[in-house]
Design a protein around this motif. Sequence first.
Motif, mmCIF file in Angstrom:
data_model
loop_
_atom_site.group_PDB
_atom_site.id
_atom_site.type_symbol
_atom_site.label_atom_id
_atom_site.label_comp_id
_atom_site.label_asym_id
_atom_site.label_seq_id
_atom_site.Cartn_x
_atom_site.Cartn_y
_atom_site.Cartn_z
ATOM 1 N N TYR A 120 -22.388 -25.243 49.853
ATOM 2 C CA TYR A 120 -23.437 -25.891 49.062
ATOM 3 C C TYR A 120 -23.619 -25.186 47.729
ATOM 4 O O TYR A 120 -23.686 -25.823 46.664
ATOM 5 N N GLN A 124 -22.870 -26.696 43.953
ATOM 6 C CA GLN A 124 -23.901 -26.740 42.908
ATOM 7 C C GLN A 124 -23.442 -25.993 41.659
ATOM 8 O O GLN A 124 -23.601 -26.475 40.529
ATOM 9 N N GLY A 154 -31.948 -30.033 38.740
ATOM 10 C CA GLY A 154 -31.517 -31.403 38.980
ATOM 11 C C GLY A 154 -30.533 -31.522 40.124
ATOM 12 O O GLY A 154 -30.664 -32.412 40.986
ATOM 13 N N THR A 155 -29.547 -30.638 40.161
ATOM 14 C CA THR A 155 -28.569 -30.690 41.259
ATOM 15 C C THR A 155 -29.219 -30.345 42.592
ATOM 16 O O THR A 155 -28.870 -30.927 43.623
ATOM 17 N N ALA A 157 -32.305 -30.978 43.416
ATOM 18 C CA ALA A 157 -33.115 -32.126 43.823
ATOM 19 C C ALA A 157 -32.277 -33.179 44.530
ATOM 20 O O ALA A 157 -32.774 -33.907 45.400
ATOM 21 N N VAL A 158 -30.987 -33.263 44.161
ATOM 22 C CA VAL A 158 -30.102 -34.245 44.797
ATOM 23 C C VAL A 158 -29.420 -33.663 46.034
ATOM 24 O O VAL A 158 -29.398 -34.288 47.108
ATOM 25 N N LEU A 159 -28.861 -32.461 45.902
ATOM 26 C CA LEU A 159 -28.045 -31.889 46.972
ATOM 27 C C LEU A 159 -28.862 -31.313 48.119
ATOM 28 O O LEU A 159 -28.457 -31.413 49.285
ATOM 29 N N LEU A 162 -30.087 -33.759 50.977
ATOM 30 C CA LEU A 162 -28.937 -34.239 51.745
ATOM 31 C C LEU A 162 -28.365 -33.122 52.617
ATOM 32 O O LEU A 162 -28.029 -33.342 53.783
ATOM 33 N N SER A 163 -28.257 -31.925 52.032
ATOM 34 C CA SER A 163 -27.714 -30.789 52.782
ATOM 35 C C SER A 163 -28.640 -30.396 53.920
ATOM 36 O O SER A 163 -28.176 -30.060 55.025
#
Length: 467
Positions: A120, A124, A154-155, A157-159, A162-163
């Motif tokens: 992860y 990122q 930002g990354t 907030a997305v990753l 989900l992770s």
Amino acid sequence: MLDVNASGEEAFLFFYFRNFAGFLIQFGAGMLLCILPFAEGAFRYPRKSVNISCGALALLSSAVFPLIMGMEVIRSSYYQAMFANLYMLVVILIFVAFYFRALQVETVKKMIALVLTLFYAATQYLLVNLVTPLFPGGMLPDIYPPLTLALYAGTAAVLLPLSALFMCRTVRAYLAEIEIENIRREFGMLILMTFLYFVILMIYSSRPAGMLADYWWWLVPPLLLDVSMLGIFYWTLFRESVRRKRDSEERKTMEIQNLQYESITHEMEQLRRLRHDMRYSMNHLSEMLALGDEKAMKEYLSELSGEISHQDTVLYCKNTTVNGLLQYYVGMAADQGIRCSVQANCGDISIAPVDLTVLLGNSLDNAIRVCGQIEGDRWITVEIGVVGDSMIIQMVNPCEKVYPSGKYPMNGTFLPAEAFQSSREGGGYGLSSLQHTAEKYDGDARFCFDEQAQTFTVRIRLNLFTE
């Protein structure tokens, strides 16, 4: 001392906030992901205490990081990135030590969670470095300038959601069921890639900034790690999913076999009891009729009694299980007007009764069912014997149509179970059950549909000396 000569206290606070938030976003998330795959019972201490401790470590290390990076001797050095990485490495080692102490599961499972967390972090880092050159805007001399901080936020907030979901559901279930012995080689490869990743990062970080003229070179370490780990991880998951599917099918087959065994033995016992009761009733009627002159009725009762007891008195072979199954199914076939030709020659053999029941029961049941669907002459031939170290079972019955799976050509040769689909509504496991049972004895089960002769043949071979 701290370098705050830009615009006094305000500049320092801006610098401090950027680096505090950047470190917390980058490494606090990793600490969280490491412990998510484990349920309450996996922790040596209460999970709530572990969460609080990890949070405290994340906040404390994030608070200290900008103080160290703000020291003039470090901020003005070409090796600023190296100092930052060294600090990060120390924090990681402290967390890993606590992580290994707090969890009481196998070391391999702990390491799998760590490696996935590193994946992860590397992903990122790769995304941030891919996007940063697209927004040239004057980089400040620190680890987390505004653009970099915004990209990390930002990354994340997305990753991160989900992770976290992946860790809580998929990885937790995976770690709960995984067989450690099956993944040691793949796990070793993951650890090796992780070690090489850290080595490459340290080499890059120790080089002066002027020697890294090509910014895109910074993408090489995380890109290599991501590609390698993706390949290894998905290869491992694929192998594990194949194994689980096979185990699931075997468990399902065994459940079906046990149900078949219980059903057949129950029906055989009911049939024996029924025949015994009928013989007793007819014997009693015969005694009553002995007092009269109804000779025709006596003959009829005698004939009927002989027909009912016939199948129980026929001895097909010396093996009790095989003989009982043949008596039961031959009797069932006779009730439907199906002729059976049986040649059986086997005594004590090293095949479990439940497996013999599955093999003979499935084969004869299928043959009787198919014969019941055709017009004209209906027959079944059964041959059972011992040849050398093997037991051979062969059955032939008329068959007008089969349902190919499309995996093998129907050319009149003997094929495995997967060459055929079940003709029963909703599917079935008859042929695959035969094949699976035969493989337990290092044998095989093969099936042949002869379109010209309109026959279907089952041929089974079992190794009698497999324990």
